[in-house]
Design a protein around this motif. Structure first.
Motif, PDB file in Angstrom:
ATOM      1  N   VAL A 154       0.824  -1.208   0.000  1.00  0.00           N
ATOM      2  CA  VAL A 154       0.000   0.000   0.000  1.00  0.00           C
ATOM      3  C   VAL A 154       0.857   1.257   0.000  1.00  0.00           C
ATOM      4  CG1 VAL A 154      -1.970  -1.121   1.085  1.00  0.00           C
ATOM      5  CG2 VAL A 154      -0.238  -0.065   2.524  1.00  0.00           C
ATOM      6  N   GLN A 155       2.043   1.193   0.591  1.00  0.00           N
ATOM      7  CA  GLN A 155       2.889   2.384   0.632  1.00  0.00           C
ATOM      8  C   GLN A 155       3.400   2.746  -0.757  1.00  0.00           C
ATOM      9  OE1 GLN A 155       5.593   0.906   3.657  1.00  0.00           O
ATOM     10  NE2 GLN A 155       4.596   2.110   5.237  1.00  0.00           N
ATOM     11  N   GLY A 156       3.725   1.734  -1.565  1.00  0.00           N
ATOM     12  CA  GLY A 156       4.154   2.001  -2.934  1.00  0.00           C
ATOM     13  C   GLY A 156       3.032   2.542  -3.786  1.00  0.00           C
ATOM     14  N   ILE A 157       1.813   2.025  -3.594  1.00  0.00           N
ATOM     15  CA  ILE A 157       0.657   2.529  -4.342  1.00  0.00           C
ATOM     16  C   ILE A 157       0.384   3.977  -3.943  1.00  0.00           C
ATOM     17  CG2 ILE A 157      -1.756   2.154  -4.911  1.00  0.00           C
ATOM     18  CD1 ILE A 157       0.232  -0.091  -5.769  1.00  0.00           C
ATOM     19  N   GLY A 176      -3.682  -9.086  -6.004  1.00  0.00           N
ATOM     20  CA  GLY A 176      -3.988  -9.689  -4.719  1.00  0.00           C
ATOM     21  C   GLY A 176      -5.082  -9.012  -3.929  1.00  0.00           C
ATOM     22  N   VAL A 177      -5.834  -8.076  -4.548  1.00  0.00           N
ATOM     23  CA  VAL A 177      -6.889  -7.368  -3.826  1.00  0.00           C
ATOM     24  C   VAL A 177      -8.091  -8.296  -3.677  1.00  0.00           C
ATOM     25  CG1 VAL A 177      -8.443  -5.384  -3.817  1.00  0.00           C
ATOM     26  CG2 VAL A 177      -6.109  -5.141  -4.693  1.00  0.00           C
ATOM     27  N   LYS A 178      -8.625  -8.374  -2.470  1.00  0.00           N
ATOM     28  CA  LYS A 178      -9.791  -9.215  -2.190  1.00  0.00           C
ATOM     29  C   LYS A 178     -10.591  -8.592  -1.062  1.00  0.00           C
ATOM     30  CE  LYS A 178      -6.867 -12.462  -1.645  1.00  0.00           C
ATOM     31  NZ  LYS A 178      -6.201 -13.784  -1.439  1.00  0.00           N
ATOM     32  N   SER A 179     -11.743  -9.160  -0.773  1.00  0.00           N
ATOM     33  CA  SER A 179     -12.621  -8.547   0.227  1.00  0.00           C
ATOM     34  C   SER A 179     -11.966  -8.461   1.589  1.00  0.00           C
ATOM     35  CB  SER A 179     -13.938  -9.325   0.323  1.00  0.00           C
ATOM     36  OG  SER A 179     -13.701 -10.669   0.709  1.00  0.00           O
ATOM     37  N   ARG A 184      -8.116  -2.283   4.118  1.00  0.00           N
ATOM     38  CA  ARG A 184      -6.729  -1.863   4.328  1.00  0.00           C
ATOM     39  C   ARG A 184      -6.161  -1.247   3.058  1.00  0.00           C
ATOM     40  NH1 ARG A 184      -2.905   0.965   6.022  1.00  0.00           N
ATOM     41  NH2 ARG A 184      -0.806   0.153   5.786  1.00  0.00           N
ATOM     42  N   THR A 185      -6.513  -1.815   1.916  1.00  0.00           N
ATOM     43  CA  THR A 185      -6.036  -1.277   0.643  1.00  0.00           C
ATOM     44  C   THR A 185      -6.517   0.152   0.456  1.00  0.00           C
ATOM     45  OG1 THR A 185      -6.113  -3.498  -0.328  1.00  0.00           O
ATOM     46  CG2 THR A 185      -6.015  -1.644  -1.854  1.00  0.00           C
ATOM     47  N   THR A 358      -0.211  -5.055   5.470  1.00  0.00           N
ATOM     48  CA  THR A 358      -1.172  -6.134   5.682  1.00  0.00           C
ATOM     49  C   THR A 358      -2.402  -5.666   6.426  1.00  0.00           C
ATOM     50  OG1 THR A 358       0.616  -7.766   5.719  1.00  0.00           O
ATOM     51  CG2 THR A 358      -1.472  -8.441   6.698  1.00  0.00           C
ATOM     52  N   TRP A 359      -2.216  -4.771   7.408  1.00  0.00           N
ATOM     53  CA  TRP A 359      -3.368  -4.292   8.151  1.00  0.00           C
ATOM     54  C   TRP A 359      -3.258  -2.789   8.424  1.00  0.00           C
ATOM     55  CZ3 TRP A 359      -0.481  -2.790  12.205  1.00  0.00           C
ATOM     56  CH2 TRP A 359       0.476  -3.650  12.754  1.00  0.00           C
ATOM     57  N   GLN A 360      -4.395  -2.222   8.819  1.00  0.00           N
ATOM     58  CA  GLN A 360      -4.483  -0.795   9.094  1.00  0.00           C
ATOM     59  C   GLN A 360      -4.288  -0.536  10.578  1.00  0.00           C
ATOM     60  OE1 GLN A 360      -4.956   1.975   7.097  1.00  0.00           O
ATOM     61  NE2 GLN A 360      -4.681   3.169   8.961  1.00  0.00           N
ATOM     62  N   ALA A 361      -3.287   0.248  10.917  1.00  0.00           N
ATOM     63  CA  ALA A 361      -3.086   0.638  12.311  1.00  0.00           C
ATOM     64  C   ALA A 361      -4.089   1.721  12.695  1.00  0.00           C
ATOM     65  CB  ALA A 361      -1.664   1.152  12.518  1.00  0.00           C
ATOM     66  N   THR A 362      -4.535   1.668  13.931  1.00  0.00           N
ATOM     67  CA  THR A 362      -5.373   2.735  14.484  1.00  0.00           C
ATOM     68  C   THR A 362      -4.503   3.819  15.096  1.00  0.00           C
ATOM     69  OG1 THR A 362      -7.010   1.042  15.051  1.00  0.00           O
ATOM     70  CG2 THR A 362      -7.296   3.220  16.044  1.00  0.00           C
ATOM     71  N   VAL A 363      -3.471   3.390  15.816  1.00  0.00           N
ATOM     72  CA  VAL A 363      -2.492   4.290  16.432  1.00  0.00           C
ATOM     73  C   VAL A 363      -1.100   3.735  16.160  1.00  0.00           C
ATOM     74  CG1 VAL A 363      -1.646   5.348  18.568  1.00  0.00           C
ATOM     75  CG2 VAL A 363      -4.107   4.901  18.289  1.00  0.00           C
ATOM     76  N   ILE A 364      -0.201   4.596  15.729  1.00  0.00           N
ATOM     77  CA  ILE A 364       1.216   4.250  15.667  1.00  0.00           C
ATOM     78  C   ILE A 364       1.913   5.046  16.755  1.00  0.00           C
ATOM     79  CG2 ILE A 364       3.352   4.391  14.336  1.00  0.00           C
ATOM     80  CD1 ILE A 364       1.717   3.989  11.819  1.00  0.00           C
ATOM     81  N   LYS A 365       2.629   4.330  17.632  1.00  0.00           N
ATOM     82  CA  LYS A 365       3.299   4.955  18.764  1.00  0.00           C
ATOM     83  C   LYS A 365       4.792   4.688  18.688  1.00  0.00           C
ATOM     84  CE  LYS A 365       5.387   4.315  22.481  1.00  0.00           C
ATOM     85  NZ  LYS A 365       6.453   3.360  22.415  1.00  0.00           N
ATOM     86  N   GLY A 366       5.596   5.728  18.844  1.00  0.00           N
ATOM     87  CA  GLY A 366       7.030   5.507  18.800  1.00  0.00           C
ATOM     88  C   GLY A 366       7.804   6.696  19.307  1.00  0.00           C
TER      89      GLY A 366
END
Length: 528
Positions: A154-157, A176-179, A184-185, A358-366
């Protein structure tokens, strides 16, 4: 037939593949059912058919699609498109140039082209392509994407979409896009300014299904729901919620009481160094901890209400992390991602990309080094899992990454910053002893996951209208305030003489934390 170019509905773009048809389904039967389910554009791809067979399939497809006012494009073969009177062609990078195809085809024909790099996207704009197929998003069995760089994620797209912005060239994602990964896509591919995909190209998820209509309906309904929400940068904005420092503090305090009432299950895939203290922190706050990494457990665990923390400090069971985030997304469960030491090694960076593709984060902490690595900034250097230095404008950095990843971003440090991409909360609580114990940042992720889980389980407004269910900006701020205020209180206790005595007292103070303590001690500035 519909008009060409910009009037075409690319939202559910079916690429045919007769070799994928299940037993008992004919090509035309499957195609018609897929159209009934919501397919809006069809591309006929026949890699192994001879010219006569290809032409026959194209003509049959066009005749069927004409009944439903669906445009048909032909893969690669301009001669087949001409002979069958198709709406246009889809070209690959090594096929006939767009200018030559344009000269051969009737006026207003649709011409699309596959793009795997930003350079391809720029060339498509210059060649006046009507649309581009961006991919491959994921690994796929319908095309050879084994060469390095073929699977863009997704980052490249998202990067290619940014190139297309303002050009008028439409874009569909393919590969590879599917339901199960469509949401996430759509989330992940949108550019930082809100520029979104015009559609998704799907092959096996529809063609290989025994129920192509139902498969298409699932994809169409998800895409429609997504596109019904505005995707401009303002969609990130918290300004409409009327956030003020006082309101954020009230909401955070109210959420603490909610957490203790609903007792969310806080599922943590975390590093071996902090498992015990993370579990104790969860209990002290009022949540219920579980540490489960095995992939086969993730689908069942994701159905339990609460929050998920994925902390890859020791990069244990990657398969479990992938499955956990995927199933959490499917069940609408908040995912907190803590990419510990992501800037330290190439392996950690690669794993981080794999997870976020692969999945969508809700929060990224760092910390600063981790957030800087994810945002592709080099202001701050990593030293193992720690940071060296800080950002000149931390508020701008958290806004940037929140827009890139379409989630809440929490930058931890002496001063903490939380953003949804527009609003930034600057949090000033804390104590230097937090930086002297192992895993302080990790237990911050635990606290945030607990508060996010509680917010997702809340019903209606909380605290006299101060907090709306699912407000993850507030949840991330509340988790941060809980830990940092408890740290201040712990450090002031007479029995604390250093980091060794600080940690157990910190857990005591988390257990003793109240709404009143948050209301009286919280230090917050709001930047909108």
């Amino acid at each position: 037939m519909p008009k060409a170019g910009k009037d075409i509905d690319y939202s559910l773009y079916l690429v045919t593949g007769r070799d994928l048809l299940p037993a008992g389904k004919t090509y035309l039967q499957s195609l018609e059912e897929a159209i009934q389910g919501g397919v809006t554009t069809v591309q006929v791809r026949e890699k192994d058919a001879d010219t006569g067979e290809f032409l026959e399939i194209a003509q049959q497809t066009i005749a069927l699609c004409a009944k439903h006012n669906i445009p048909v494009l032909i893969n690669d073969r301009v001669d087949i498109a001409l002979a069958a009177k198709a709406a246009g062609v889809h070209l690959g990078q090594t096929d006939m140039p767009i200018a030559v195809a344009r000269a051969l085809l009737p006026p207003h024909s649709i011409i699309g082209i596959s793009c795997t790099t930003s350079e391809h996207a720029r060339a498509a704009i210059q060649s006046s392509a009507d649309y581009v197929g961006l991919g491959a998003v994921y690994d796929t069995s319908t095309k050879d994407v084994s060469a390095p760089g073929k699977v863009r994620g997704v980052q490249g797209i998202r990067e290619m979409l940014g190139v297309l912005e303002g050009s008028g060239v439409r874009a569909v994602a393919i590969g590879g896009v599917k339901s199960t990964n469509l949401l996430r896509t759509l989330h992940g591919c949108s550019s930082p300014t809100g520029h979104a995909l015009d559609g998704v190209a799907v092959v096996s998820d529809i063609v290989a299904s025994l129920e192509p209509r139902a498969a298409a309906e699932r994809l169409s309904s998800t895409f429609g729901a997504w596109h019904a929400v505005p995707r401009a940068p303002s969609s990130f904005s918290s300004a409409s919620a009327g956030y003020t420092s006082a309101r954020v503090v009230e909401a955070a305090a109210a959420l603490l009481s909610t957490l203790r009432r609903v007792k969310p299950l806080v599922h943590q895939i975390t590093n071996n160094v902090v498992k015990t203290q993370s579990a104790n922190v969860t209990l002290a706050l009022g949540g219920s901890p579980i540490m489960a990494e095995t992939p086969v457990e993730q689908a069942e665990l994701a159905r339990a209400p609460g929050g998920l923390l994925i902390n890859f400090g020791t990069i244990g069971d990657l398969a479990g992390m992938l499955e956990a985030g995927h199933h959490a997304n499917l069940n609408g469960k908040p995912v907190v991602f803590d990419p510990v030491g992501v800037g330290a090694t190439a392996h950690r960076r690669q794993v981080s990309r794999q997870l976020l593709n692969t999945w969508q984060a809700t929060v990224i902490k760092g910390n600063a080094a981790e957030i800087g690595t994810l945002a592709a900034l080099d202001e701050v250097k990593a030293q193992g899992v720690d940071s060296v230095g800080g950002f000149r404008d931390p508020a701008a950095v958290v806004r940037l990454l929140a827009r890139q990843e379409r989630c809440i971003v929490l930058l931890s440090g002496p001063v903490d910053y939380v953003s949804d991409g527009t609003t930034v909360l600057k949090l000033g609580n804390g104590h230097e002893l937090l930086g002297q114990i192992t895993g302080a940042g990790c237990i911050l992720g635990t606290a945030v996951a607990a508060f996010c889980g509680a917010s997702s389980m809340a019903s209606g407004d909380l605290g006299a209208g101060t907090l709306v269910k699912g407000d993850m900006l507030i949840a991330a701020a509340a988790g941060t305030l809980a830990l940092t205020i408890a740290a201040e209180l712990a450090a002031g206790r007479s029995e604390v003489r250093g980091p060794g005595t600080f940690l157990p007292v910190l857990i005591d103070e988390l257990a003793a934390l109240t709404e009143e303590k948050i209301l009286s001690r919280a230090k917050i500035e709001v930047e909108a």
